[in-house]
Write a protein that holds these residues in place. Structure first.
Motif, PDB file in Angstrom:
ATOM      1  N   LEU A   1      51.861  45.006  53.050  1.00  0.00           N
ATOM      2  CA  LEU A   1      51.511  44.241  51.855  1.00  0.00           C
ATOM      3  C   LEU A   1      50.388  44.921  51.072  1.00  0.00           C
ATOM      4  CD1 LEU A   1      51.814  41.397  50.343  1.00  0.00           C
ATOM      5  CD2 LEU A   1      49.890  40.648  51.757  1.00  0.00           C
ATOM      6  N   VAL A   2      50.584  44.954  49.748  1.00  0.00           N
ATOM      7  CA  VAL A   2      49.502  45.344  48.842  1.00  0.00           C
ATOM      8  C   VAL A   2      49.180  44.110  48.021  1.00  0.00           C
ATOM      9  CG1 VAL A   2      48.891  46.738  46.816  1.00  0.00           C
ATOM     10  CG2 VAL A   2      50.132  47.792  48.726  1.00  0.00           C
ATOM     11  N   SER A   3      47.910  43.698  47.998  1.00  0.00           N
ATOM     12  CA  SER A   3      47.514  42.530  47.210  1.00  0.00           C
ATOM     13  C   SER A   3      46.438  42.946  46.217  1.00  0.00           C
ATOM     14  CB  SER A   3      47.004  41.411  48.135  1.00  0.00           C
ATOM     15  OG  SER A   3      46.605  40.295  47.350  1.00  0.00           O
ATOM     16  N   LEU A   4      46.813  43.008  44.944  1.00  0.00           N
ATOM     17  CA  LEU A   4      45.865  43.379  43.889  1.00  0.00           C
ATOM     18  C   LEU A   4      46.039  42.435  42.713  1.00  0.00           C
ATOM     19  CD1 LEU A   4      46.182  47.257  44.112  1.00  0.00           C
ATOM     20  CD2 LEU A   4      44.109  45.942  44.562  1.00  0.00           C
ATOM     21  N   MET A   5      44.912  41.969  42.191  1.00  0.00           N
ATOM     22  CA  MET A   5      44.968  40.954  41.144  1.00  0.00           C
ATOM     23  C   MET A   5      45.497  41.527  39.831  1.00  0.00           C
ATOM     24  SD  MET A   5      40.821  40.702  40.723  1.00  0.00           S
ATOM     25  CE  MET A   5      40.847  38.941  40.617  1.00  0.00           C
ATOM     26  N   PHE A   6      45.984  40.644  38.991  1.00  0.00           N
ATOM     27  CA  PHE A   6      46.487  41.064  37.682  1.00  0.00           C
ATOM     28  C   PHE A   6      45.306  41.319  36.761  1.00  0.00           C
ATOM     29  CE2 PHE A   6      50.819  41.023  35.826  1.00  0.00           C
ATOM     30  CZ  PHE A   6      50.506  41.491  34.556  1.00  0.00           C
ATOM     31  N   ALA A   7      44.433  40.316  36.619  1.00  0.00           N
ATOM     32  CA  ALA A   7      43.252  40.460  35.771  1.00  0.00           C
ATOM     33  C   ALA A   7      42.080  39.811  36.481  1.00  0.00           C
ATOM     34  CB  ALA A   7      43.482  39.806  34.411  1.00  0.00           C
ATOM     35  N   ASN A   8      40.922  40.439  36.341  1.00  0.00           N
ATOM     36  CA  ASN A   8      39.746  39.975  37.070  1.00  0.00           C
ATOM     37  C   ASN A   8      39.094  38.755  36.414  1.00  0.00           C
ATOM     38  OD1 ASN A   8      36.553  40.219  37.547  1.00  0.00           O
ATOM     39  ND2 ASN A   8      37.697  40.822  39.366  1.00  0.00           N
ATOM     40  N   ASN A   9      38.617  37.846  37.247  1.00  0.00           N
ATOM     41  CA  ASN A   9      38.047  36.593  36.750  1.00  0.00           C
ATOM     42  C   ASN A   9      36.600  36.727  36.263  1.00  0.00           C
ATOM     43  OD1 ASN A   9      38.117  36.942  39.764  1.00  0.00           O
ATOM     44  ND2 ASN A   9      36.507  35.401  39.618  1.00  0.00           N
ATOM     45  N   GLU A  10      35.925  37.821  36.585  1.00  0.00           N
ATOM     46  CA  GLU A  10      34.545  37.980  36.115  1.00  0.00           C
ATOM     47  C   GLU A  10      34.448  38.891  34.906  1.00  0.00           C
ATOM     48  OE1 GLU A  10      31.442  38.649  38.997  1.00  0.00           O
ATOM     49  OE2 GLU A  10      32.631  37.670  40.561  1.00  0.00           O
ATOM     50  N   VAL A  11      35.078  40.068  34.996  1.00  0.00           N
ATOM     51  CA  VAL A  11      34.938  41.039  33.912  1.00  0.00           C
ATOM     52  C   VAL A  11      36.215  41.188  33.094  1.00  0.00           C
ATOM     53  CG1 VAL A  11      33.077  42.314  35.021  1.00  0.00           C
ATOM     54  CG2 VAL A  11      35.457  42.926  35.510  1.00  0.00           C
ATOM     55  N   GLY A  12      37.269  40.489  33.483  1.00  0.00           N
ATOM     56  CA  GLY A  12      38.497  40.464  32.689  1.00  0.00           C
ATOM     57  C   GLY A  12      39.359  41.715  32.764  1.00  0.00           C
ATOM     58  N   THR A  13      38.920  42.697  33.546  1.00  0.00           N
ATOM     59  CA  THR A  13      39.669  43.953  33.627  1.00  0.00           C
ATOM     60  C   THR A  13      41.092  43.732  34.132  1.00  0.00           C
ATOM     61  OG1 THR A  13      37.655  45.236  33.999  1.00  0.00           O
ATOM     62  CG2 THR A  13      39.730  46.218  34.773  1.00  0.00           C
ATOM     63  N   ILE A  14      42.042  44.357  33.439  1.00  0.00           N
ATOM     64  CA  ILE A  14      43.454  44.248  33.805  1.00  0.00           C
ATOM     65  C   ILE A  14      43.840  45.494  34.601  1.00  0.00           C
ATOM     66  CG2 ILE A  14      45.804  44.032  32.892  1.00  0.00           C
ATOM     67  CD1 ILE A  14      44.450  42.814  30.306  1.00  0.00           C
ATOM     68  N   HIS A  15      44.359  45.289  35.801  1.00  0.00           N
ATOM     69  CA  HIS A  15      44.768  46.421  36.637  1.00  0.00           C
ATOM     70  C   HIS A  15      46.058  47.048  36.094  1.00  0.00           C
ATOM     71  CE1 HIS A  15      41.813  46.454  39.704  1.00  0.00           C
ATOM     72  NE2 HIS A  15      42.235  45.448  40.445  1.00  0.00           N
ATOM     73  N   PRO A  16      46.283  48.313  36.398  1.00  0.00           N
ATOM     74  CA  PRO A  16      47.564  48.944  36.013  1.00  0.00           C
ATOM     75  C   PRO A  16      48.683  48.443  36.927  1.00  0.00           C
ATOM     76  CG  PRO A  16      46.159  50.524  37.172  1.00  0.00           C
ATOM     77  CD  PRO A  16      45.371  49.243  37.081  1.00  0.00           C
ATOM     78  N   VAL A  17      49.057  47.179  36.768  1.00  0.00           N
ATOM     79  CA  VAL A  17      49.976  46.533  37.720  1.00  0.00           C
ATOM     80  C   VAL A  17      51.367  47.156  37.735  1.00  0.00           C
ATOM     81  CG1 VAL A  17      49.249  44.236  38.426  1.00  0.00           C
ATOM     82  CG2 VAL A  17      49.786  44.620  36.075  1.00  0.00           C
ATOM     83  N   ALA A  18      51.887  47.523  36.577  1.00  0.00           N
ATOM     84  CA  ALA A  18      53.255  48.065  36.555  1.00  0.00           C
ATOM     85  C   ALA A  18      53.330  49.350  37.383  1.00  0.00           C
ATOM     86  CB  ALA A  18      53.710  48.311  35.125  1.00  0.00           C
TER      87      ALA A  18
END
Ligand SMILES: *Cc1c(COP(=O)(O)O)cnc(C)c1O
Length: 400
Positions: free
Chosen positions: A146-163
């Motif tokens: 399993l890889v668990s990585l958030m879509f967007a961060n709740n503190e700084v709003g950064t969006i991960h390169p999810v695709a």
């Protein structure tokens, strides 16, 4: 002039949209049946309402309604995804990958997998709070499940390169879970395009009620099998027993339908307001730095560090503006944010940060008022800060 509190803490929760309240009301006193009751129209009507909401929610993330499992919120969805996948895949492997800036509702369950024999890799982030997809690729081993990585961060709003991360997980045959509590209904989320197998959502972050959320569980390519954590009546395909929270579910469906329909207009409006707030503060206050990614960031997020000013003191000074330092979930503990520290800020820098979370009900007038209040409060606090006068005098010396 007296003014009621300005609410700018929309990452911790949101006001329920009046249209959502309206949609929920009949579920309390007219259509109050149990959605699992098959023998009368009260039950049928409740089940119909739940089905409608499932469709509304599935549509927003590009899923099939059968893939939506209702839970009590994103915390439970994360727990179900993490423990559920780990227990179901124990025979296949024992390694889980996550990121340093995850919400505690991911970090804590993954941390406790350790006592069940799991091995955990916590990936670092860059200065802007992003995980490098190459690091994900390198972290995956034959034993990774399993890889668990958030879509967007709740503190700084950064969006991960999810695709990109989704593509890597698919390539390696590893399940990809994403905590999307801050993203769904705010920015485009598509479980097909992003290759997500498990996705956590929460209604109260998108102008819906508290205590209801969902986990998207992919049903084909691959068909994800989870071990339930709650056992009982076998509701939700056996994945989450317990009488369905019909009013909450109806509210969640309505909230997401509204969010999806208004997203283009609303995200533009909030981005403009957010930028106005940022500009206004920069024009009037010196030594302010932005935390988070300059562009790959939620449109309503603004996280700023005010040098020489303690975030807690600033919060106190802004007594009619509801903002926060760090996340609401950790603000009970007086530690510097693990998110900001993971992004390379020192403890001293991390404690000077404030998170502004704009939302649907904020106005330009409120933004201008908050600029005034922040300007006044920061200047007052710096005037009494010995560190600030030393630094300023130092700077004065060197330019003389
Ligand atoms: C708010 C939040 C949660 C917790 O959601 P609840 O529905 O309150 O349990 C989890 N993850 C993130 C990223 C959040 O912002």
């Amino acid at each position: 002039m007296t003014r009621s509190q300005v609410y700018m803490d929309n990452h911790s929760t949101t006001r329920v949209d009046p249209r959502v309240v309206e949609a929920m009301l009949p579920c309390f006193d007219r259509d109050y049946g149990n959605a699992a009751s098959r023998t009368h129209s009260f039950g049928w009507r409740a089940e119909e309402a739940v089905t409608r909401a499932r469709v509304q929610i599935a549509r927003v993330i590009g899923a099939d309604p059968k893939e939506i499992v209702f839970t009590s919120g994103a915390t439970e969805s994360n727990n179900l995804a993490i423990f559920g996948a780990f227990e179901a895949l124990r025979a296949k492997g024992d390694h889980v990958v996550t990121g340093a800036t995850e919400h505690n509702a991911v970090l804590d369950p993954i941390g406790s997998l350790g006592s069940r024999g799991a091995r955990v890799t916590v990936l670092p982030v860059d200065r802007q709070g992003r995980v490098d997809p190459d690091d994900v690729r390198k972290a995956i081993t034959a034993r990774t499940i399993l890889v668990s990585l958030m879509f967007a961060n709740n503190e700084v709003g950064t969006i991960h390169p999810v695709a990109e991360i989704g593509r890597i997980c698919k390539e390696k045959g590893v399940l990809f879970h994403s905590d999307a509590a801050q993203a769904v209904g705010k920015i485009r989320v598509d479980v097909q395009a992003e290759g997500i197998d498990l996705l956590s959502m929460s209604a109260h972050k998108v102008y819906g009620p508290k205590g209801i959320g969902a986990l998207y569980v992919r049903r084909k390519s691959p068909r994800v099998i989870l071990e339930p954590i709650l056992h009982g009546g076998g509701h939700e395909r056996g994945l989450r027993s317990g009488t369905l929270n019909v009013p909450g579910i109806v509210g969640f469906g309505a909230a997401l339908e509204i969010a999806a329909a208004s997203m283009p207009e609303e995200s533009r409006r909030l981005r403009d307001l957010r930028d106005r707030l940022h500009r206004g503060i920069l024009e009037r206050v010196a030594d302010v730095r932005l935390n988070g990614h300059p562009t790959e960031r939620l449109p309503h997020n603004l996280n700023l560090s005010f040098a020489y000013v303690e975030g807690e003191a600033l919060l106190m000074a802004l007594d009619d503006v509801a903002v926060s330092s760090g996340s609401a979930c950790t603000s009970a503990r007086k530690e510097p944010s693990h998110v900001l520290r993971a992004m390379g800020l020192s403890d001293d820098q991390a404690v000077t940060s404030i998170r502004f979370g704009l939302g649907r009900f904020n106005t330009q007038d409120e933004v201008d008022y908050v600029v005034d209040r922040v300007d006044g409060a920061v200047k007052r606090l710096r005037a009494i800060s010995p560190l600030y006068s030393v630094a300023r005098d130092g700077a004065g010396e060197s330019t003389r």
